[in-house]
Design an enzyme around this catalytic site. Structure first.
Site, PDB file in Angstrom:
ATOM      1  N   GLY A 195      -2.762   2.745   7.476  1.00 48.46           N
ATOM      2  CA  GLY A 195      -3.807   3.485   6.929  1.00 48.46           C
ATOM      3  C   GLY A 195      -5.323   3.761   7.381  1.00 48.46           C
ATOM      4  O   GLY A 195      -5.482   4.641   8.088  1.00 48.46           O
ATOM      5  N   SER A 196      -5.256   2.955   8.963  1.00 45.93           N
ATOM      6  CA  SER A 196      -5.413   3.202  10.003  1.00 45.93           C
ATOM      7  C   SER A 196      -5.072   4.454  11.246  1.00 45.93           C
ATOM      8  O   SER A 196      -6.693   4.767  12.113  1.00 45.93           O
ATOM      9  CB  SER A 196      -6.061   2.106  10.924  1.00 45.93           C
ATOM     10  OG  SER A 196      -6.795   0.711  10.653  1.00 45.93           O
ATOM     11  N   SER A 253      -8.291   0.466  14.509  1.00 49.31           N
ATOM     12  CA  SER A 253      -7.504  -0.632  13.383  1.00 49.31           C
ATOM     13  C   SER A 253      -8.979  -0.987  12.608  1.00 49.31           C
ATOM     14  O   SER A 253      -9.540  -1.835  12.981  1.00 49.31           O
ATOM     15  CB  SER A 253      -7.514  -1.460  14.582  1.00 49.31           C
ATOM     16  OG  SER A 253      -6.806  -2.688  13.539  1.00 49.31           O
ATOM     17  N   SER A 283      -8.880  -3.905  10.606  1.00 52.08           N
ATOM     18  CA  SER A 283      -9.089  -5.226  10.994  1.00 52.08           C
ATOM     19  C   SER A 283      -9.751  -5.065  12.419  1.00 52.08           C
ATOM     20  O   SER A 283     -10.613  -6.673  12.422  1.00 52.08           O
ATOM     21  CB  SER A 283      -8.196  -6.120  10.935  1.00 52.08           C
ATOM     22  OG  SER A 283      -6.656  -5.188  11.136  1.00 52.08           O
ATOM     23  N   THR A 334      -4.777  -5.540  14.574  1.00 48.38           N
ATOM     24  CA  THR A 334      -3.496  -4.686  15.042  1.00 48.38           C
ATOM     25  C   THR A 334      -2.793  -5.159  16.109  1.00 48.38           C
ATOM     26  O   THR A 334      -3.774  -4.462  16.449  1.00 48.38           O
ATOM     27  CB  THR A 334      -3.776  -3.655  13.819  1.00 48.38           C
ATOM     28  OG1 THR A 334      -3.892  -4.228  12.733  1.00 48.38           O
ATOM     29  CG2 THR A 334      -1.868  -3.405  14.082  1.00 48.38           C
ATOM     30  N   ARG A 366      -7.019   1.026   3.414  1.00 49.85           N
ATOM     31  CA  ARG A 366      -6.273   2.515   3.235  1.00 49.85           C
ATOM     32  C   ARG A 366      -8.113   2.500   2.181  1.00 49.85           C
ATOM     33  O   ARG A 366      -7.947   4.065   1.962  1.00 49.85           O
ATOM     34  CB  ARG A 366      -5.385   2.576   2.358  1.00 49.85           C
ATOM     35  CG  ARG A 366      -4.976   1.247   1.279  1.00 49.85           C
ATOM     36  CD  ARG A 366      -3.448   1.951   0.528  1.00 49.85           C
ATOM     37  NE  ARG A 366      -3.721   0.335  -0.475  1.00 49.85           N
ATOM     38  CZ  ARG A 366      -3.804  -1.290  -0.391  1.00 49.85           C
ATOM     39  NH1 ARG A 366      -4.186  -1.175   1.160  1.00 49.85           N
ATOM     40  NH2 ARG A 366      -3.723  -1.668  -1.306  1.00 49.85           N
ATOM     41  N   GLU A 401       1.305   1.156  -1.271  1.00 51.96           N
ATOM     42  CA  GLU A 401       1.033  -0.097  -1.293  1.00 51.96           C
ATOM     43  C   GLU A 401      -0.263   0.005  -2.745  1.00 51.96           C
ATOM     44  O   GLU A 401      -0.391  -1.472  -2.554  1.00 51.96           O
ATOM     45  CB  GLU A 401      -0.398  -0.035   0.022  1.00 51.96           C
ATOM     46  CG  GLU A 401       0.553   0.361   1.378  1.00 51.96           C
ATOM     47  CD  GLU A 401      -0.754   0.037   2.841  1.00 51.96           C
ATOM     48  OE1 GLU A 401      -1.514  -0.829   2.260  1.00 51.96           O
ATOM     49  OE2 GLU A 401       0.162   1.410   3.329  1.00 51.96           O
ATOM     50  N   HIS A 403      15.496  22.499   5.653  1.00 50.30           N
ATOM     51  CA  HIS A 403      16.997  22.529   6.649  1.00 50.30           C
ATOM     52  C   HIS A 403      17.707  21.013   6.387  1.00 50.30           C
ATOM     53  O   HIS A 403      18.134  20.708   7.842  1.00 50.30           O
ATOM     54  CB  HIS A 403      16.789  22.728   8.185  1.00 50.30           C
ATOM     55  CG  HIS A 403      15.200  23.756   8.371  1.00 50.30           C
ATOM     56  ND1 HIS A 403      16.072  25.383   8.556  1.00 50.30           N
ATOM     57  CD2 HIS A 403      14.189  24.204   8.026  1.00 50.30           C
ATOM     58  CE1 HIS A 403      15.923  26.269   8.800  1.00 50.30           C
ATOM     59  NE2 HIS A 403      14.424  25.658   7.903  1.00 50.30           N
ATOM     60  N   LYS A 422       2.591  -9.713   9.161  1.00 53.51           N
ATOM     61  CA  LYS A 422       2.039  -9.866   9.754  1.00 53.51           C
ATOM     62  C   LYS A 422       1.271 -11.688  10.035  1.00 53.51           C
ATOM     63  O   LYS A 422       1.633 -11.993  11.749  1.00 53.51           O
ATOM     64  CB  LYS A 422       0.476  -9.769  10.260  1.00 53.51           C
ATOM     65  CG  LYS A 422       0.334  -7.857   9.709  1.00 53.51           C
ATOM     66  CD  LYS A 422      -0.808  -7.674   9.579  1.00 53.51           C
ATOM     67  CE  LYS A 422      -1.464  -6.048   9.093  1.00 53.51           C
ATOM     68  NZ  LYS A 422      -2.123  -5.563   9.648  1.00 53.51           N
TER      69      LYS A 422
HETATM   70  C1  F6R Z   1      -3.126   0.047   4.467  1.00 53.34           C
HETATM   71  C2  F6R Z   1      -2.850  -1.843   5.113  1.00 53.34           C
HETATM   72  C3  F6R Z   1      -2.196  -1.343   6.106  1.00 53.34           C
HETATM   73  C4  F6R Z   1      -2.795  -1.134   7.862  1.00 53.34           C
HETATM   74  C5  F6R Z   1      -2.096  -1.289   9.000  1.00 53.34           C
HETATM   75  C6  F6R Z   1      -2.910  -1.692  10.205  1.00 53.34           C
HETATM   76  O1  F6R Z   1      -4.563  -0.383   3.623  1.00 53.34           O
HETATM   77  O2  F6R Z   1      -3.030  -2.520   4.717  1.00 53.34           O
HETATM   78  O3  F6R Z   1      -1.884   0.083   6.134  1.00 53.34           O
HETATM   79  O4  F6R Z   1      -3.816  -0.557   7.612  1.00 53.34           O
HETATM   80  O5  F6R Z   1      -1.502  -2.152   8.645  1.00 53.34           O
HETATM   81  O6  F6R Z   1      -3.924  -2.759  10.101  1.00 53.34           O
HETATM   82  P1  F6R Z   1      -5.275  -2.121  10.185  1.00 53.34           P
HETATM   83  O7  F6R Z   1      -5.714  -1.175   9.472  1.00 53.34           O
HETATM   84  O8  F6R Z   1      -6.503  -3.720  10.129  1.00 53.34           O
HETATM   85  O9  F6R Z   1      -5.734  -2.282  11.887  1.00 53.34           O
END
Ligand code: F6R
Length: 375
Positions: A59-60, A101, A103, A106, A153, A238, A254, A348
């Protein structure tokens, strides 16, 4: 069994959507305006770079992808997105790297960030906190802090608009007058047309969700709808917790189109969603029509999302927003809470445990600080 009638019963729907994903989606236009406001105070630390790399995952990363598609035919320098641990070899002191990111935790993004610092790239970071924020502060790197508490997201407004504003300020692109304003206006219109209080018959997003229910939705975009197609696919994954795919014209003509020659008992589980645009170039229009003809009898459903607005940004974001709503409605109809992403969280956590990330990070952080201090 999916139940479309729940979409017109707000109380029942709220019981499924326990963490209010739908409300966040309805408020996206408001968050976009707030995100633009947030950039006013921020000083861009560098002049026009030779190229820009957005580094982020999931999402980031989508904000950078949208910028890439939006500016592809206008930006005077290359813009790319890095969804990996390492930066491409050409990243150097003339490159602007923007690690994003939500959070700030990541590991792939933190790794790309560390590499950018080591290679003395120009760096600007964006997160709602986490190590990306604290490290940026310690290293004196400009950091954009966005509000916390969102599923990444659902924070798309904050992950996209600051980047769009910075591209203008850096001179990477000259904003066409009123383009951002039009995008906000059209997003508001889509929210009004797609919100929960608009009944099923009048609500294209609810109808789309009902049409694709029980299938694997395949999203077909074209040209500047690459990131939008990817975003909608990820939203189905998601929010709705279903497998989904995306492909883009003309390339899909293609290769991907051959997949529809598979046995009918397999294809009957898929639906196709074409992203459409009244301004699509004639050759794309014909390609879509032909692809529709070839696939129509093979898939369970063929549907469309029609982009709205005049300028490119509004059209891209309107299609994305309709897809976002549809993914949430699909979840609710299926009795699935759109917000939790248990498998992502579990993965994670397990990565951290197996790689003993805490100790590793501490060591890497110290060495990064030492290197940065040496200049
Ligand atoms: C979207 C989601 C994931 C995170 C991804 C990266 O809602 O939960 O796609 O975006 O795991 O984490 P962040 O965005 O915290 O860097």
């Amino acid at each position: 069994m999916a139940n479309p009638s729940i979409l017109d019963q707000p109380d029942a729907a709220r019981k499924v959507d326990q963490h209010n994903m739908l409300e966040l989606c309805e408020k996206t236009p408001q968050f976009c305006a707030e995100a633009i406001e947030l950039t006013r105070e921020i000083d861009i630390p560098c002049e026009m770079p030779q190229n820009v790399i957005f580094a982020g995952m999931g999402g980031s990363a989508i904000g950078g992808e949208l910028i890439h598609d939006w500016l592809r035919d206008r930006a005077t320098i290359p813009i790319s997105v890095c969804r990996e641990y390492t930066l491409p070899a050409y990243a150097d002191e003339k490159t602007l790297v923007i690690p994003v990111s939500y959070s700030g935790e990541t590991e792939e993004t933190l790794s790309a960030f560390a590499e950018a610092v080591r290679r003395k790239c120009k760096v600007l970071t964006l997160s709602s906190g986490g190590r990306l924020q604290s490290l940026s502060k310690e290293l004196g790197i400009t950091h954009v802090c966005i509000p916390e508490g969102f599923p990444p997201r659902a924070a798309i407004a904050y992950l996209l608009f600051p980047l769009a504003v910075f591209m203008g300020r850096l001179g990477v692109v000259r904003e066409r007058s009123g383009e951002v304003e039009e995008a906000l206006r059209v997003l508001r219109q889509v929210s009004e047309e797609s919100k929960r209080s608009v009944n099923f018959e009048d609500n294209a997003a609810k109808r789309l969700a009902a049409e694709i229910s029980g299938t694997v939705p395949v999203v077909y975009g074209f040209l500047h709808y690459n990131a939008v197609a990817r975003r909608i696919k990820c939203q189905f994954n998601e929010n709705s917790k279903v497998p989904s795919r995306f492909e883009v014209l003309p390339e899909l003509n293609h290769n991907d189109i051959m997949g529809w020659e598979a046995p009918q008992d397999l294809l009957g589980n898929f639906s196709l969603i074409f992203i459409r645009d009244l301004l699509e170039p004639p050759e794309i229009k014909v390609r879509i029509e032909l692809t529709e003809e070839i696939t129509a009898t093979k898939t369970k459903r063929v549907c469309s999302i029609w982009a709205k607005g005049k300028q490119k940004l509004a059209r891209m974001l309107s299609a994305m927003h309709i897809g976002d709503f549809a993914s949430i409605y699909l979840a609710i109809m299926s009795g699935v809470d759109p917000t939790p992403t248990n498998s992502i969280t579990q993965l994670k956590q397990e990565m951290n445990r197996r790689l003993d990330k805490t100790r590793n990070h501490e060591r890497k952080t110290q060495s990064l600080k030492r290197q940065h201090a040496k200049g």
